[in-house]
Structures are given as structure tokens and as C-alpha cells.
Write a protein that holds these residues in place. Structure first.
Motif, PDB file in Angstrom:
ATOM      1  N   ALA A   1      42.438   7.956 -40.713  1.00 20.73           N
ATOM      2  CA  ALA A   1      43.780   8.452 -40.402  1.00 20.73           C
ATOM      3  C   ALA A   1      44.836   7.769 -41.269  1.00 20.73           C
ATOM      4  O   ALA A   1      45.801   8.418 -41.699  1.00 20.73           O
ATOM      5  N   TRP A   2      44.668   6.476 -41.553  1.00 19.75           N
ATOM      6  CA  TRP A   2      45.640   5.761 -42.390  1.00 19.75           C
ATOM      7  C   TRP A   2      45.707   6.401 -43.773  1.00 19.75           C
ATOM      8  O   TRP A   2      46.801   6.688 -44.274  1.00 19.75           O
ATOM      9  N   TYR A   3      44.578   6.658 -44.385  1.00 20.29           N
ATOM     10  CA  TYR A   3      44.571   7.262 -45.719  1.00 20.29           C
ATOM     11  C   TYR A   3      45.079   8.706 -45.678  1.00 20.29           C
ATOM     12  O   TYR A   3      45.752   9.150 -46.603  1.00 20.29           O
ATOM     13  N   ARG A   4      44.779   9.431 -44.610  1.00 19.55           N
ATOM     14  CA  ARG A   4      45.287  10.802 -44.462  1.00 19.55           C
ATOM     15  C   ARG A   4      46.805  10.795 -44.305  1.00 19.55           C
ATOM     16  O   ARG A   4      47.521  11.507 -45.005  1.00 19.55           O
ATOM     17  N   ASP A   5      47.309   9.979 -43.390  1.00 25.89           N
ATOM     18  CA  ASP A   5      48.732  10.001 -43.052  1.00 25.89           C
ATOM     19  C   ASP A   5      49.623   9.359 -44.108  1.00 25.89           C
ATOM     20  O   ASP A   5      50.772   9.759 -44.267  1.00 25.89           O
TER      21      ASP A   5
ATOM     22  N   PHE B   1      28.897   7.214 -43.163  1.00 29.66           N
ATOM     23  CA  PHE B   1      29.489   7.263 -44.497  1.00 29.66           C
ATOM     24  C   PHE B   1      30.515   8.387 -44.520  1.00 29.66           C
ATOM     25  O   PHE B   1      30.191   9.535 -44.228  1.00 29.66           O
ATOM     26  N   THR B   2      31.760   8.054 -44.847  1.00 30.07           N
ATOM     27  CA  THR B   2      32.829   9.041 -44.900  1.00 30.07           C
ATOM     28  C   THR B   2      33.455   8.987 -46.280  1.00 30.07           C
ATOM     29  O   THR B   2      33.957   7.944 -46.706  1.00 30.07           O
ATOM     30  N   PHE B   3      33.390  10.096 -46.999  1.00 29.01           N
ATOM     31  CA  PHE B   3      34.039  10.207 -48.305  1.00 29.01           C
ATOM     32  C   PHE B   3      35.381  10.887 -48.099  1.00 29.01           C
ATOM     33  O   PHE B   3      35.446  11.976 -47.525  1.00 29.01           O
ATOM     34  N   ILE B   4      36.445  10.217 -48.545  1.00 24.57           N
ATOM     35  CA  ILE B   4      37.790  10.759 -48.445  1.00 24.57           C
ATOM     36  C   ILE B   4      38.382  10.806 -49.841  1.00 24.57           C
ATOM     37  O   ILE B   4      37.912  10.115 -50.748  1.00 24.57           O
TER      38      ILE B   4
ATOM     39  N   ASP C   1      47.762  11.034 -48.125  1.00 28.07           N
ATOM     40  CA  ASP C   1      47.359  12.443 -48.195  1.00 28.07           C
ATOM     41  C   ASP C   1      45.897  12.652 -48.577  1.00 28.07           C
ATOM     42  O   ASP C   1      45.531  13.694 -49.111  1.00 28.07           O
ATOM     43  N   PHE C   2      45.029  11.681 -48.301  1.00 26.32           N
ATOM     44  CA  PHE C   2      43.598  11.835 -48.559  1.00 26.32           C
ATOM     45  C   PHE C   2      42.989  12.686 -47.452  1.00 26.32           C
ATOM     46  O   PHE C   2      43.375  12.582 -46.291  1.00 26.32           O
ATOM     47  N   LEU C   3      42.034  13.516 -47.808  1.00 23.84           N
ATOM     48  CA  LEU C   3      41.332  14.364 -46.852  1.00 23.84           C
ATOM     49  C   LEU C   3      39.870  13.948 -46.778  1.00 23.84           C
ATOM     50  O   LEU C   3      39.318  13.401 -47.743  1.00 23.84           O
ATOM     51  N   VAL C   4      39.219  14.236 -45.655  1.00 28.27           N
ATOM     52  CA  VAL C   4      37.791  13.974 -45.529  1.00 28.27           C
ATOM     53  C   VAL C   4      37.054  15.006 -46.374  1.00 28.27           C
ATOM     54  O   VAL C   4      37.250  16.214 -46.221  1.00 28.27           O
ATOM     55  N   ILE C   5      36.226  14.512 -47.273  1.00 24.64           N
ATOM     56  CA  ILE C   5      35.417  15.372 -48.135  1.00 24.64           C
ATOM     57  C   ILE C   5      34.062  15.614 -47.486  1.00 24.64           C
ATOM     58  O   ILE C   5      33.553  16.730 -47.466  1.00 24.64           O
TER      59      ILE C   5
ATOM     60  N   ASN D   1      41.078  14.148 -57.531  1.00 25.33           N
ATOM     61  CA  ASN D   1      40.439  13.333 -58.561  1.00 25.33           C
ATOM     62  C   ASN D   1      40.164  11.891 -58.156  1.00 25.33           C
ATOM     63  O   ASN D   1      39.848  11.070 -59.007  1.00 25.33           O
ATOM     64  N   ILE D   2      40.284  11.561 -56.862  1.00 23.27           N
ATOM     65  CA  ILE D   2      40.036  10.206 -56.373  1.00 23.27           C
ATOM     66  C   ILE D   2      39.143  10.302 -55.144  1.00 23.27           C
ATOM     67  O   ILE D   2      39.407  11.097 -54.247  1.00 23.27           O
ATOM     68  N   THR D   3      38.092   9.464 -55.113  1.00 25.17           N
ATOM     69  CA  THR D   3      37.217   9.428 -53.948  1.00 25.17           C
ATOM     70  C   THR D   3      37.031   7.987 -53.496  1.00 25.17           C
ATOM     71  O   THR D   3      36.779   7.098 -54.311  1.00 25.17           O
ATOM     72  N   ILE D   4      37.167   7.773 -52.191  1.00 23.81           N
ATOM     73  CA  ILE D   4      36.882   6.486 -51.574  1.00 23.81           C
ATOM     74  C   ILE D   4      35.820   6.731 -50.509  1.00 23.81           C
ATOM     75  O   ILE D   4      35.904   7.680 -49.734  1.00 23.81           O
TER      76      ILE D   4
END
Length: 141
Positions: free
Chosen positions: A24-28, A45-48, A31-35, A52-55
Motif C-alpha cells: 500500500a505504501w508503494y501504491r499510495d 513474493f509480490t512484484f510491484i 503509484d506502483f501497482l501489483v504486477i 519500467n521499474i519492478t520491485i
């Protein structure tokens, strides 16, 4: 022979209790979304990311004994580990203003290192991961 490396992603470990908060921190704030999200054994394992950026956020009971978050940028250099993730933006001042609007305080900066051609500032996510936000600046000749 060369490997032909291209950057793929960076991984961050968190406790199971902090997994949803971290996503939620990265989303809010960024603007990262769950991939993609999946389980393997006891690990989630959650890719967000963005276009062009993946964590990769790894929740596997890690950080049962977490190291305390550094109190300052110089103090953060005292531990041998992955230090930070760096995200490039076209306008650092605009990014800092937007981060502030979203409730994200600066950890350090902004500062300019002309020799590297960068102007940057640092923030931290909800679990203390250091994130550098940078823009290119003309290199002094």
C-alpha cells in the motif's frame, strides 16, 4: 564474451505483518501497482512497479530481528548491505513537492553532486528502505 546484463528488479524483504502495508505504501506514495503475487512454500513474493521499474517484496518471516532504520544519511553508510534503490525523475523539485503532498518526508537532501551529474534527495518507505530520487544536472566542465 560479455553478459549483456540489463537491470531487472530489486528485492526487499519484510515480515508477513508488514506485507500489505508495504504494498500500500508503494501504491499510495509512488503509484506502483501489483504486477504479480504468488506463494512458494512459506514465502509470499509480490512484484510491484510501473512501466519500467519492478520491485520484488518478499515476505517470508524475514526481519524477525530487524536492524533499526538509520537516523541520518551518513549513519546509513555504517552497515554493509544494499544501501538504496534509486528512481530517476525529470524534475526533482516537482517530485519532492508531490511526495510532500502525499505525506512522504525527505530523509536527506536535496543535494547536488556536480561531478556525478546528479541532483538528488532521499526518502524512506514504511519499513525503512532508503529510496533515492534523482534528476540529471549538467556536469561542470
Amino acid at each position: 564474451m560479455t553478459f549483456g546484463f540489463q537491470f531487472d528488479h530489486v528485492g526487499i524483504t519484510t515480515t508477513t505483518a508488514h506485507l500489505d502495508q508495504t504494498i500500500a505504501w508503494y501504491r499510495d506514495h509512488l503509484d506502483f501497482l501489483v504486477i504479480q503475487q504468488f506463494e512458494v512454500g512459506e514465502s509470499v513474493f509480490t512484484f510491484i512497479g510501473t512501466d519500467n521499474i519492478t520491485i520484488e517484496i518478499i515476505s517470508a518471516g524475514a526481519a524477525k530481528n530487524p536492524a533499526p532504520a538509520a537516523e541520518s544519511l551518513p549513519a546509513s553508510h555504517d552497515v554493509e548491505r544494499l544501501h538504496h534503490v534509486c528512481l530517476r525523475v525529470p524534475d526533482l523539485d516537482a517530485a519532492i513537492t508531490e511526495l510532500d503532498r502525499r505525506g512522504v518526508a525527505l530523509f536527506a537532501g536535496p543535494m547536488t553532486v556536480e561531478k556525478s551529474g546528479q541532483r538528488f534527495a532521499f526518502i524512506r518507505d514504511n519499513i525503512g528502505t532508503i529510496i533515492e530520487i534523482t534528476e540529471a544536472v549538467p556536469v561542470a566542465g
